[in-house]
Design an enzyme around this catalytic site. Structure first.
Site, PDB file in Angstrom:
ATOM      1  N   ALA A 269       0.833  -1.222  -0.058  1.00 17.83           N
ATOM      2  CA  ALA A 269      -0.005  -0.162  -0.003  1.00 17.83           C
ATOM      3  C   ALA A 269       0.814   1.106   0.093  1.00 17.83           C
ATOM      4  O   ALA A 269       2.002   1.274   0.204  1.00 17.83           O
ATOM      5  CB  ALA A 269      -0.864   0.093   1.301  1.00 17.83           C
ATOM      6  N   MET A 270       0.205   2.379   0.051  1.00 18.40           N
ATOM      7  CA  MET A 270       0.868   3.739  -0.433  1.00 18.40           C
ATOM      8  C   MET A 270       0.227   4.586   0.358  1.00 18.40           C
ATOM      9  O   MET A 270      -0.690   5.158   0.268  1.00 18.40           O
ATOM     10  CB  MET A 270       1.284   3.863  -1.852  1.00 18.40           C
ATOM     11  CG  MET A 270       1.992   5.032  -2.089  1.00 18.40           C
ATOM     12  SD  MET A 270       3.440   5.021  -1.506  1.00 18.40           S
ATOM     13  CE  MET A 270       3.990   6.852  -1.112  1.00 18.40           C
ATOM     14  N   ASN A 272       0.154   8.224   0.051  1.00 15.18           N
ATOM     15  CA  ASN A 272      -0.088   9.506  -0.305  1.00 15.18           C
ATOM     16  C   ASN A 272      -0.852  10.165   0.517  1.00 15.18           C
ATOM     17  O   ASN A 272      -2.063   9.768   1.030  1.00 15.18           O
ATOM     18  CB  ASN A 272      -0.990   9.132  -1.775  1.00 15.18           C
ATOM     19  CG  ASN A 272      -0.375   8.095  -2.506  1.00 15.18           C
ATOM     20  OD1 ASN A 272       1.016   8.022  -2.931  1.00 15.18           O
ATOM     21  ND2 ASN A 272      -1.159   7.185  -2.890  1.00 15.18           N
ATOM     22  N   GLU A 305      -0.079   2.765   6.727  1.00  9.75           N
ATOM     23  CA  GLU A 305      -0.289   3.924   6.058  1.00  9.75           C
ATOM     24  C   GLU A 305      -0.825   4.919   6.864  1.00  9.75           C
ATOM     25  O   GLU A 305      -0.497   6.128   6.518  1.00  9.75           O
ATOM     26  CB  GLU A 305      -0.968   3.380   4.849  1.00  9.75           C
ATOM     27  CG  GLU A 305      -0.451   2.334   4.048  1.00  9.75           C
ATOM     28  CD  GLU A 305       0.852   2.070   3.771  1.00  9.75           C
ATOM     29  OE1 GLU A 305       1.411   3.281   3.579  1.00  9.75           O
ATOM     30  OE2 GLU A 305       1.415   1.128   3.539  1.00  9.75           O
ATOM     31  N   HIS A 308       1.992   6.854   8.861  1.00 10.94           N
ATOM     32  CA  HIS A 308       2.850   7.589   7.699  1.00 10.94           C
ATOM     33  C   HIS A 308       2.451   8.962   7.564  1.00 10.94           C
ATOM     34  O   HIS A 308       3.270   9.910   7.511  1.00 10.94           O
ATOM     35  CB  HIS A 308       2.738   6.968   6.356  1.00 10.94           C
ATOM     36  CG  HIS A 308       4.061   6.038   6.068  1.00 10.94           C
ATOM     37  ND1 HIS A 308       5.066   6.148   6.447  1.00 10.94           N
ATOM     38  CD2 HIS A 308       3.953   4.927   5.348  1.00 10.94           C
ATOM     39  CE1 HIS A 308       6.040   5.093   6.116  1.00 10.94           C
ATOM     40  NE2 HIS A 308       5.104   4.426   5.474  1.00 10.94           N
TER      41      HIS A 308
HETATM   42  N1  TRP Z   1       5.896   3.601   1.287  1.00  9.96           N
HETATM   43  C1  TRP Z   1       4.891   2.267   0.992  1.00  9.96           C
HETATM   44  C2  TRP Z   1       4.943   1.719   2.250  1.00  9.96           C
HETATM   45  O1  TRP Z   1       5.838   1.473   3.160  1.00  9.96           O
HETATM   46  C3  TRP Z   1       5.880   1.417   0.017  1.00  9.96           C
HETATM   47  C4  TRP Z   1       5.489   1.316  -1.323  1.00  9.96           C
HETATM   48  C5  TRP Z   1       4.217   1.072  -1.930  1.00  9.96           C
HETATM   49  C6  TRP Z   1       6.163   1.302  -2.572  1.00  9.96           C
HETATM   50  N2  TRP Z   1       4.064   0.968  -3.256  1.00  9.96           N
HETATM   51  C7  TRP Z   1       5.546   1.066  -3.618  1.00  9.96           C
HETATM   52  C8  TRP Z   1       7.647   1.282  -2.747  1.00  9.96           C
HETATM   53  C9  TRP Z   1       6.087   0.997  -4.959  1.00  9.96           C
HETATM   54  C10 TRP Z   1       8.314   1.163  -4.053  1.00  9.96           C
HETATM   55  C11 TRP Z   1       7.454   0.918  -5.213  1.00  9.96           C
HETATM   56  O2  TRP Z   1       3.791   1.673   2.818  1.00  9.96           O
HETATM   57 ZN    ZN Z   2       5.793   2.540   4.717  1.00  8.02          ZN
END
Ligand code: TRP
Ligand code: ZN
Length: 869
Positions: A269-270, A272, A305, A308
């Site tokens: 997941a990300m 954002n 997430e 973060h």
């Molecule tokens: N920041 C994301 C996390 O740790 C990591 C992540 C999500 C990511 N998608 C990615 C890293 C694609 C590299 C490429 O939750």
């Molecule tokens: Zn992370």
């Protein structure tokens, strides 16, 4: 003389931490206009920039078709800038500039799942961490450039959902059956946290009122049929929001928080800003369709997430070398959250099991690197177990040393000092030091050097003096790329027990030693040291590294009997489990006899199953073949390890006798009040079924079949299916067919269907060929690739035979189509050099043959490191 035909000019693409320089220009604000069409997307960007230091104005951009560019209102002549495949550079730019560009991009053919991409027929999403934003528009795409983003998204009305970060400030008609919306994010952020979503999705809504009284709209977007599977994630989100207020004093800072689920995603997941994008596997949770383990993972990733938002977004990284600043801290925070969610001991057991199964092997092989590396070729290759999990362990060590209150003072100081900034690991440790009043600077060593320290300890009891002495020694294996390895601070949490009564002793450590033992924790920070306990009236049993207080390889001359003692009497559930693991390591790797282990299991289990079924289920953990293999540095023979492990499991099953069936029949998950206890009971029942099958009890198949047919719970269904399939039971085929019919439209359940078959211990190349040519196999969906590859890799005997071809073919295929995933999959083979001959040379030859065929930085960096052993 040898003449090399077609010499390849190798440009060294390595980036070094020591070369860090501030950006010459900062961005005050950015206005984006993203217009999505079926066959192309136009992106217009207006950047208001200001000079910070001397130097060229550098905008990064990749795979962009530049349509126009203007500087301070004037179209820029072609000789006023230089443009290559990676960047657009304007020399002698004035100190105040407004840059306006228009580019054309192709999300509809973007298979790398980076930048803006079409995830499915009716969904476009972004993934910009770490360096995806440069595939959307020309921009100083680096985390130390923070700006305010305003985003206009326009698309056909067949995509009713148009989202971006921040607050919706306007929406309307754009003609031609098109519409738009405009979003503004008030918080300054780096480009990697930018997101937008264009699609046709349903939404689950809720609200949350923060400790400051802010009323936040919560939304989870998913396909309509998946909305009922979003409730667990929604509860976890609200829980996380409360948890961060209570434990870190961090309330949420926007009026909305959105999560979008997609099945086309490279990672979990990300984070954002205000608009998380999630792999469906980390947001959809439902007893009927996903397993208990997956449900736990959803809750922890939601928390991760969310956390973060403060550790990563409000305070971000100065550069990508600092990745573990945000990831290590955020993983530590999500692990702590999960410890509050279920049994803390079992959560710690599961986290340490992951650390040992992935990070320890990584750190002892050719891909070993410090949590904060000092160089890399492709940053995407550094989203590793070391950065995440070892990074979390460093934070946990500091937490263990400081205790809750001082640690909180330290984090308060960090948020106070650095909110709104892009900082380094040094800044974090300095703030923690200042806030807590305890000098933690020595922990920086952990961030900067690779390798798992070996911690050797010895205990000596003096009956006449009634003293117990513990001496410690630490060491690290030499590393090709990192010299001057130093001693690290190792918090050793410990307890002493009376060997006869099982009672825990009060620790009297003498003032003789400068570093005493405080609250059961001794800080060992030199090459060697000895501590002494007084008033010890009988020879004690010591329990070391309680809760795994440091990520080290402990060597202590425990007798097997002492380990059996700890299995039974150590009240710390983690170390109770740790004792079984140490015993099992000895049986499986050093040929100890299994009797003491089995007797201890018999003594411990009956009570424990009643008291704590979840912990009891973990006591059955037997180190995986892959982990055992990773403990062998040369002459590794996977077949031998498999045979030994199977023999042990068979002995355990035989010795437990009717206990297995009795336990199976007696346990009922529906009698448990708590989800975590029911989860424990389900896990135990599945283990009992597997044991019965190992006993050769044919009833096992009938019971498994019944369990399969009568349950509506995926953990029970899958547990039964595994017993049937992996033992080639007569009911296996029918069960697989039934599963397919039942779940063919549920991607996450189907991932399990693929996985179970790929993980058959006797799978062959034909099994994998059948699965990968199945109509439901899909090379554009990483989850599906991982279900087969991960299943296959559950049996190293298979990985190292026909599996080699599978992984090499995948790396070749994904090299340009999805290099992030291709590179990660190839790393499965990184310990090839430990194999016994002739396997070792065979795999080496196959890897060498791959070398001239790969093009991406990702795959070639991994491959080069793997071959440079
Ligand atoms: N920041 C994301 C996390 O740790 C990591 C992540 C999500 C990511 N998608 C990615 C890293 C694609 C590299 C490429 O939750
Ligand atoms: Zn992370």
């Amino acid at each position: 003389m040898n003449i090399v035909a077609n010499p390849v000019v190798e440009v060294d693409q390595t980036v070094y931490l020591k070369d860090y320089q501030k950006p010459s220009f900062l961005v005050d604000s950015v206005d984006l206009d993203i217009q999505v069409f079926d066959d192309k997307t136009y992106v217009t960007a207006k950047l208001v920039m200001q000079r910070q230091t001397a130097g060229d104005l550098v905008l990064l951009g990749r795979d962009l078709e530049l349509k126009s560019i203007a500087l301070n209102g004037q179209a820029l002549a072609e000789d006023a800038y230089t443009l290559d495949t990676e960047q657009l550079v304007i020399a002698n730019a004035p100190d105040q500039v407004v840059i306006e560009t228009q580019v054309l991009i192709h999300p509809e053919t973007n298979t790398q799942l980076e930048g803006l991409y079409q995830a499915s027929g009716d969904l476009f999403v972004t993934q910009n961490e770490p360096e995806g934003f440069r595939k959307i528009t020309f921009y100083p795409d680096r985390p130390d450039v923070l700006s305010v983003f305003t985003t206009r998204v326009e698309a056909d009305k067949k995509f009713p959902v148009l989202l971006a970060n921040g607050n919706l400030i306007e929406a309307g008609e754009a003609g031609n059956d098109r519409h738009y919306s405009i979003w503004q994010d008030p918080t300054k952020k780096p480009a990697y946290l930018f997101a937008c979503v264009i699609g046709d999705l349903a939404v689950l809504k809720d609200r949350y009122v923060t400790s400051e009284g802010r009323d936040v709209a919560l939304e989870i977007y998913a396909e309509p049929k998946d909305i009922p599977k979003c409730h667990i994630a929604m509860e976890a989100l609200k829980h996380s929001m409360r948890w961060d207020e209570e434990h870190y004093g961090r309330p949420y800072d926007l009026d909305n928080y959105m999560i979008v689920a997609t099945s086309a995603f490279n990672m979990g997941a990300m984070e954002n800003k205000g608009l998380n994008i999630f792999n469906t596997s980390c947001v959809l949770a439902d007893e009927e369709f996903t397993t208990d383990a997956a449900i736990m993972r959803v809750q922890s990733v939601i928390a991760h997430e969310y956390f973060h938002n403060w550790t990563g977004n409000r305070i971000t990284c100065r550069d990508w070398f600092q990745l573990c600043l945000k990831e290590g801290l955020t993983v530590f925070r999500d692990q702590s959250f999960s410890e509050d969610l279920q049994s803390a001991a079992v959560q710690r057991i599961d986290d340490v099991a992951v650390l040992k199964a992935h990070q320890f092997p990584e750190d002892s092989g050719p891909l070993s690197h410090p949590p904060r590396p000092d160089h890399f070729v492709e940053i995407n290759n550094f989203y590793t177990a070391t950065v995440y999990e070892k990074g979390a362990e460093i934070n946990r060590m500091m937490f263990t040393l400081l205790g809750k209150e001082k640690f909180r003072k330290g984090t308060d100081e960090y948020f106070e000092r650095h909110d709104g900034q892009a900082v380094t690991v040094e800044d974090w440790v300095a703030a923690l030091t200042a806030g807590s009043g305890v000098d933690l600077s020595a922990f920086l060593i952990w961030y900067n050097q690779p390798g798992t320290p070996k911690l050797e300890a010895q205990g000596t009891y003096d009956a006449t003096a009634q003293t117990y002495q513990l001496s410690f020694k630490q060491s690290l294996k030499a590393h090709a790329k990192y010299a001057n390895l130093k001693a690290v601070p190792i918090p050793v949490a410990l307890a002493l027990f009376n060997a006869e009564t099982g009672e825990q002793l009060t620790l009297n450590s003498t003032a003789l030693f400068e570093n005493g033992v405080k609250d059961g924790v001794y800080l060992f920070d030199t090459d060697t040291a000895t501590i002494e306990f007084t008033g010890v009236t009988t020879k004690p049993v010591v329990s070391l590294l309680r809760n795994f207080s440091a990520p080290v390889n402990l060597e202590f001359n425990y007798s097997d009997k002492e380990l059996a003692f700890l299995m039974q009497f150590e009240p710390n559930g983690f170390n109770q489990w740790q004792a079984t693991q140490t015993l099992l390591d000895r049986i499986l790797l050093n040929d100890h006899v299994a009797d003491i282990y089995i007797q201890a299991m018999k003594n411990t289990l009956p009570d424990l199953i009643q008291k704590d079924p979840l912990l009891a289920s973990r006591l059955f953990d037997v180190p995986a073949e892959g982990y055992l293999g990773s403990r062998i540095d040369a002459g590794y023979n996977p077949v031998q390890i498999q045979e030994k492990r199977n023999a042990l499991l068979k002995t355990l099953a035989r010795e437990l006798g009717s206990f297995c069936k009795d336990t199976y029949l007696e346990l009922d998950p529906d009698n448990q009040k708590e989800f975590s206890q029911a989860m424990g009971v389900r896990a135990l029942k599945n283990i009992m079924l597997m044991m019965m099958a190992r006993q050769g009890d044919v009833d096992a198949f009938e019971l498994a079949h019944q369990q399969y047919q009568t349950t509506r719970n995926m953990s029970e269904r899958l547990g039964a299916l595994k017993v049937l399939v992996w033992n080639d039971a007569p009911q296996a085929k029918e069960a697989l067919a039934d599963f397919y019919t039942h779940f063919k439209d549920e991607a996450l359940s189907m991932d399990q269907w693929f996985m179970v078959q790929a993980a058959h211990p006797e799978a062959t190349a034909a099994t994998i060929a059948y699965l990968t040519s199945h109509p439901d196999y899909d090379l554009t969906v990483p989850n599906r690739i991982r279900s087969v590859s991960g299943g296959l890799n559950a049996n190293p005997v298979n990985t190292w035979s026909f599996g080699v071809q599978h992984f090499i073919e995948l790396a070749k295929y994904l090299d340009e189509k999805n290099p992030i995933v291709g590179s990660r999959l190839l790393q499965v083979l990184s310990r090839w050099y430990t194999l016994a001959e002739p396997q070792r040379s065979q795999v080496q030859a196959e890897l060498e043959a791959l070398k001239p065929l790969v093009k991406s930085k990702n795959v070639s960096e991994s491959l080069n490191s793997m071959l440079a052993v």
